[in-house]
Design a protein around this motif. Structure first.
Motif, PDB file in Angstrom:
ATOM      1  N   PHE A  98       0.876  -1.295   0.047  1.00  0.00           N
ATOM      2  CA  PHE A  98       0.015  -0.131   0.013  1.00  0.00           C
ATOM      3  C   PHE A  98       0.899   1.187   0.011  1.00  0.00           C
ATOM      4  O   PHE A  98       1.936   1.135   0.840  1.00  0.00           O
ATOM      5  CB  PHE A  98      -0.970   0.170   1.012  1.00  0.00           C
ATOM      6  CG  PHE A  98      -2.157  -0.994   1.326  1.00  0.00           C
ATOM      7  CD1 PHE A  98      -3.253  -0.845   0.603  1.00  0.00           C
ATOM      8  CD2 PHE A  98      -1.966  -2.237   1.472  1.00  0.00           C
ATOM      9  CE1 PHE A  98      -4.536  -1.592   0.755  1.00  0.00           C
ATOM     10  CE2 PHE A  98      -2.674  -3.233   1.566  1.00  0.00           C
ATOM     11  CZ  PHE A  98      -4.094  -2.855   1.146  1.00  0.00           C
ATOM     12  N   ARG A  99       0.382   2.078  -0.697  1.00  0.00           N
ATOM     13  CA  ARG A  99       1.152   3.713  -0.749  1.00  0.00           C
ATOM     14  C   ARG A  99       0.171   4.482  -0.056  1.00  0.00           C
ATOM     15  O   ARG A  99       0.124   4.990   0.797  1.00  0.00           O
ATOM     16  CB  ARG A  99       1.468   4.056  -2.275  1.00  0.00           C
ATOM     17  CG  ARG A  99       2.870   3.770  -2.381  1.00  0.00           C
ATOM     18  CD  ARG A  99       3.466   4.636  -3.749  1.00  0.00           C
ATOM     19  NE  ARG A  99       4.394   4.090  -4.458  1.00  0.00           N
ATOM     20  CZ  ARG A  99       4.703   3.560  -5.557  1.00  0.00           C
ATOM     21  NH1 ARG A  99       3.538   3.411  -6.171  1.00  0.00           N
ATOM     22  NH2 ARG A  99       5.795   2.991  -5.859  1.00  0.00           N
ATOM     23  N   ARG A 100      -1.088   4.587  -0.611  1.00  0.00           N
ATOM     24  CA  ARG A 100      -2.146   5.367  -0.227  1.00  0.00           C
ATOM     25  C   ARG A 100      -2.816   4.225   0.770  1.00  0.00           C
ATOM     26  O   ARG A 100      -2.881   3.320   0.748  1.00  0.00           O
ATOM     27  CB  ARG A 100      -3.322   5.763  -1.245  1.00  0.00           C
ATOM     28  CG  ARG A 100      -2.681   6.729  -2.196  1.00  0.00           C
ATOM     29  CD  ARG A 100      -4.008   7.239  -3.051  1.00  0.00           C
ATOM     30  NE  ARG A 100      -4.548   6.238  -3.823  1.00  0.00           N
ATOM     31  CZ  ARG A 100      -5.831   5.907  -3.649  1.00  0.00           C
ATOM     32  NH1 ARG A 100      -6.698   6.687  -2.907  1.00  0.00           N
ATOM     33  NH2 ARG A 100      -6.329   5.031  -4.440  1.00  0.00           N
ATOM     34  N   ASN A 101      -3.483   5.055   2.107  1.00  0.00           N
ATOM     35  CA  ASN A 101      -4.010   4.132   2.930  1.00  0.00           C
ATOM     36  C   ASN A 101      -3.157   3.295   3.636  1.00  0.00           C
ATOM     37  O   ASN A 101      -3.666   2.198   4.179  1.00  0.00           O
ATOM     38  CB  ASN A 101      -5.234   3.566   2.444  1.00  0.00           C
ATOM     39  CG  ASN A 101      -6.397   4.491   1.922  1.00  0.00           C
ATOM     40  OD1 ASN A 101      -6.727   5.785   2.372  1.00  0.00           O
ATOM     41  ND2 ASN A 101      -6.841   4.189   0.583  1.00  0.00           N
ATOM     42  N   ARG A 102      -1.965   3.504   3.599  1.00  0.00           N
ATOM     43  CA  ARG A 102      -1.081   2.463   4.253  1.00  0.00           C
ATOM     44  C   ARG A 102      -1.112   2.238   5.765  1.00  0.00           C
ATOM     45  O   ARG A 102      -1.140   1.405   6.197  1.00  0.00           O
ATOM     46  CB  ARG A 102       0.401   2.860   3.959  1.00  0.00           C
ATOM     47  CG  ARG A 102       1.345   2.092   4.691  1.00  0.00           C
ATOM     48  CD  ARG A 102       2.960   2.475   4.434  1.00  0.00           C
ATOM     49  NE  ARG A 102       3.063   2.296   2.786  1.00  0.00           N
ATOM     50  CZ  ARG A 102       3.800   2.917   2.183  1.00  0.00           C
ATOM     51  NH1 ARG A 102       4.769   3.792   2.665  1.00  0.00           N
ATOM     52  NH2 ARG A 102       4.404   2.782   1.025  1.00  0.00           N
ATOM     53  N   GLY A 103      -1.358   3.589   6.552  1.00  0.00           N
ATOM     54  CA  GLY A 103      -1.931   3.389   7.958  1.00  0.00           C
ATOM     55  C   GLY A 103      -3.254   2.434   8.323  1.00  0.00           C
ATOM     56  O   GLY A 103      -3.106   1.922   9.232  1.00  0.00           O
ATOM     57  N   LEU A 104      -4.190   2.830   7.310  1.00  0.00           N
ATOM     58  CA  LEU A 104      -5.322   2.091   7.531  1.00  0.00           C
ATOM     59  C   LEU A 104      -5.251   0.638   7.437  1.00  0.00           C
ATOM     60  O   LEU A 104      -5.637  -0.239   8.015  1.00  0.00           O
ATOM     61  CB  LEU A 104      -6.268   2.498   6.302  1.00  0.00           C
ATOM     62  CG  LEU A 104      -7.900   1.689   6.422  1.00  0.00           C
ATOM     63  CD1 LEU A 104      -8.537   1.862   7.780  1.00  0.00           C
ATOM     64  CD2 LEU A 104      -8.631   2.045   5.232  1.00  0.00           C
ATOM     65  N   ALA A 105      -4.217   0.207   6.355  1.00  0.00           N
ATOM     66  CA  ALA A 105      -4.120  -1.155   5.979  1.00  0.00           C
ATOM     67  C   ALA A 105      -3.306  -1.708   7.113  1.00  0.00           C
ATOM     68  O   ALA A 105      -3.514  -3.065   7.571  1.00  0.00           O
ATOM     69  CB  ALA A 105      -3.171  -1.296   4.614  1.00  0.00           C
ATOM     70  N   THR A 106      -2.366  -1.062   7.819  1.00  0.00           N
ATOM     71  CA  THR A 106      -1.588  -1.496   8.712  1.00  0.00           C
ATOM     72  C   THR A 106      -2.475  -1.769  10.162  1.00  0.00           C
ATOM     73  O   THR A 106      -2.568  -2.632  11.087  1.00  0.00           O
ATOM     74  CB  THR A 106      -0.359  -0.868   9.203  1.00  0.00           C
ATOM     75  OG1 THR A 106       0.427  -0.519   8.038  1.00  0.00           O
ATOM     76  CG2 THR A 106       0.243  -1.389  10.378  1.00  0.00           C
ATOM     77  N   GLY A 107      -3.414  -0.867  10.230  1.00  0.00           N
ATOM     78  CA  GLY A 107      -4.044  -0.846  11.282  1.00  0.00           C
ATOM     79  C   GLY A 107      -5.121  -1.981  11.148  1.00  0.00           C
ATOM     80  O   GLY A 107      -5.441  -2.597  12.385  1.00  0.00           O
TER      81      GLY A 107
END
Length: 385
Positions: A98-107
């Motif tokens: 993920f580049r965009r929404n990387r924080g959401l993906a990790t969360g």
């Protein structure tokens, strides 16, 4: 709580028993730089599968342990080493995809830990009550094998592993831009990142935050029972704290995509510190205890995100560098829960938790201040991402 009031009642102190969970977390964290590098070299799936089998063996061995020191080795060190292989593999994979929404993906990824705790704690409490310690631990081991193995078999790395790279070079030679000189400079664990003051601040913040981070998870059960709450409701508090942390990790992941991971981490840790000092300190009724469990779970989850490490050091060495961060967290684990146990045994005489609460809130507050300096060091503009 089961060890303190049943299995080792009168044979071991809170301080001694607190080391079981702390050693597991320490082993997980200290092994981080090496397990992260193992993931990079051999592949995330391969490392995670080995980790599942090690955790399963550790819990079966713990089931037949009769002394506290045996649990130090089984449920503590051995389990932590296996967990390290699986945990770091799952923690660092989303950032590759993920580049965009990387924080959401990790969360979303790390929220699984909270969801697991939501059902596991009440279930284990009931099993201990109805089936006994040995059968409960064996069932937990089987659950690891049956539930986690299919999940990790689906892991897929987007980047070339070290082993694949070596095989390719042996068969086809170096690509354009690659060289033997560059190959010699590649390190299994890259500690040069410690020259970056921002990374050092993140490392030290981890020591202080984790010194308080796990204490509520370990002690809310016995705290609630001490204040007249029945065992099943006390176990439910632990489950709700874990479940709320799952929600908190997803929400803070989304927030980090908009305001930046360092800002999100600072807000999360600051809010967690406030719940410790302003809610847990006054939790004298069952309702307030439940409010604290949910509020702390919602606020505390962001610290386990790897997105800040990625923002500081870049993605190409994220697995190894995240492991180094977790070494600092291992130091915090060694300080936190055992110190809280010692405070409870001495100052609190086994019943007064106020000293534990103040210590926990204080160390997390210090970590919050260090994160503020990290934010200031990264950008003088306090509102910048």
């Amino acid at each position: 709580n089961h060890y303190l009031n049943h299995k080792f009642q009168g044979r071991a102190s809170t301080f001694e028993l607190a080391w079981i969970g702390s050693l597991a977390i320490m082993a997980l964290d200290i092994a981080g730089p090496f397990t992260g590098a193992i993931c990079v070299h051999f592949g995330h799936r391969q490392a995670a599968v080995v980790g599942v089998f090690v955790m399963t063996i550790a819990l079966v061995a713990a089931a037949y342990s009769t002394e506290v020191w045996q649990l130090y080795l089984t449920q503590g060190v051995l389990y932590g080493l296996g967990a390290s292989l699986t945990y770091f593999a799952s923690l660092t994979l989303p950032s590759q995809w993920f580049r965009r929404n990387r924080g959401l993906a990790t969360g979303v990824t790390i929220s699984g830990g909270g969801i697991g705790g939501l059902w596991l704690s009440p279930l284990v409490s009931k099993m201990l009550e109805n089936k006994g310690f040995q059968w409960t631990m064996v069932c937990c081991a089987i659950a690891h094998l049956v539930l986690v193995t299919p999940a990790v078999l689906l892991f897929k790395s987007r980047l070339e592993t070290g082993r694949e790279r070596a095989k390719r070079i042996a068969q086809f030679g170096y690509r354009k831009g690659e060289s033997k000189e560059g190959e010699k400079k590649r390190k299994f664990v890259d500690f040069t990142i410690m020259k970056d003051i921002r990374f050092c601040l993140l490392f030290v913040a981890g020591i202080f935050v984790v010194s308080g981070y796990f204490t509520p998870f370990y002690y809310i059960n016995s705290f609630a029972i001490q204040h007249g709450v029945d065992a099943s409701s006390a176990a439910l508090m632990v489950g709700l704290m874990n479940g709320a942390s799952a929600v908190g990790r997803i929400v803070m992941g989304m927030v980090s995509d908009h305001i930046g991971p360092i800002n999100a981490l600072f807000i999360s840790t600051f809010a967690a510190s406030l719940t410790l000092l302003l809610i847990w300190s006054f939790a004298t009724t069952t309702a307030i205890m439940f409010v604290f469990a949910i509020a702390y779970g919602l606020c505390c989850g962001a610290y386990l995100s790897s997105t800040v490490s990625g923002a500081v050091c870049g993605l190409e060495r994220l697995a190894s560098v995240t492991g180094i961060i977790y070494v600092g967290m291992a130091i915090g684990s060694a300080i936190g829960s055992p110190t809280s146990g010692a405070i409870l045994d001495t100052i609190g005489h086994g019943t007064d938790y106020m000293g534990v609460i103040i210590f926990t809130g204080a160390v997390m507050s210090i970590g919050t201040v260090i994160l503020f300096f990290l934010k200031f060091k990264t950008s003088k503009n306090l509102f910048a991402r």
